[in-house]
Design an enzyme around this catalytic site. Sequence first.
Site, short mmCIF file in Angstrom:
data_model
loop_
_atom_site.label_atom_id
_atom_site.label_comp_id
_atom_site.label_asym_id
_atom_site.label_seq_id
_atom_site.Cartn_x
_atom_site.Cartn_y
_atom_site.Cartn_z
N GLU A 286 -6.36 -11.26 7.87
CA GLU A 286 -7.03 -10.04 7.49
C GLU A 286 -8.47 -10.12 6.75
O GLU A 286 -8.92 -9.18 6.44
CB GLU A 286 -6.15 -9.01 6.91
CG GLU A 286 -5.52 -9.58 5.77
CD GLU A 286 -4.59 -8.20 5.29
OE1 GLU A 286 -4.59 -7.18 5.62
OE2 GLU A 286 -3.83 -8.69 4.23
N HIS B 257 0.67 -1.17 -0.01
CA HIS B 257 0.14 -0.02 0.02
C HIS B 257 0.79 1.11 -0.06
O HIS B 257 0.42 2.40 -0.06
CB HIS B 257 -0.99 0.03 1.29
CG HIS B 257 -2.18 -0.87 1.07
ND1 HIS B 257 -2.78 -0.77 0.08
CD2 HIS B 257 -2.39 -1.83 2.13
CE1 HIS B 257 -3.77 -2.05 0.19
NE2 HIS B 257 -3.65 -2.58 1.44
N ALA C 153 -7.04 -3.40 10.23
CA ALA C 153 -8.19 -2.31 9.33
C ALA C 153 -8.76 -3.26 8.62
O ALA C 153 -10.20 -3.36 8.36
CB ALA C 153 -7.35 -1.19 8.54
N ASP C 154 -8.24 -4.16 7.68
CA ASP C 154 -8.94 -5.15 6.78
C ASP C 154 -9.75 -6.11 7.56
O ASP C 154 -10.89 -6.27 6.97
CB ASP C 154 -8.00 -5.93 5.87
CG ASP C 154 -7.69 -5.21 4.55
OD1 ASP C 154 -8.57 -4.25 4.05
OD2 ASP C 154 -6.39 -4.78 4.32
#
Length: 276
Positions: A168, A66, A193-194
């Site tokens: 994730e 990312h 987060a994921d």
Amino acid sequence: MTATAYSTSVSDTAPHTAERHDPADFAARLRRRERLLGYWIACDNPAGTERIAGVGYDYIGVDGQHGVMHRAGWQTAMLAVDARQVSAGVLRVPSVDPIAIGTALDSGARGVVVPMVNTAEEASIAARACRHHPRGTRSLGGPVRGELRMGSVPAEVDEAVACIVMIETAAALENLEAICATPELDAVYVGPADLSVALGAKFFGDPDVADALEDALKRITDAAERAGIACGIHVLKGADAKRRLAEGFTFATVSSDITHLQEAAVTHLAAARGEA
């Protein structure tokens, strides 16, 4: 402005109380489930990475998924980390791709983080890509950066690097036990987060899934412990890392350079305006 304004050296800003370890021992320490602390690099900024690499973290994770750093910058980032001889360089590759994994390791990474792993089969592809025949499918790199750090004897190189896959997704949770039992896998690593989105969050930090996330994290640490492998997580603050390590995680990565760059700029702007 006087010259003394710049007199603080890098060594003056680094902690002197923490025990120092050889970066070459990273994979072995990870497998022993020692408590490790890391930092995350998202910016393609070798000078900044070199500075952070001397602070005292056990490892520096570089984001090839990312972050703004593409494959051409991986080797430079590993050079920047190695220059300080304090932290181990770890690379997150973009996907479960043996070619990308091989490139990361040939660039000098002492470990790879593989995102979006959903099944034991995908975990096996990643793990085998980190090992040479007969343990895996990795090609012997020859005279590249990895050889300078880890040698050219396949069995010795295999022991010197770590394979870490991310948990994730909903599928990863469903296949958690099988993933943790994957041969040649050294660790699982939570992308909160994921994982939150997979649990139904509308945004990272959504309070509606806070309890479900905590339950999932407990499942993951328990599964990793039963399998005898390391278990890590990404956190936003150092205090969060301390808490997660106390809860059963064996390694934790703190925030990122790009996040802290903005936080520092905002803080100093507020102070300059008299708003702090």
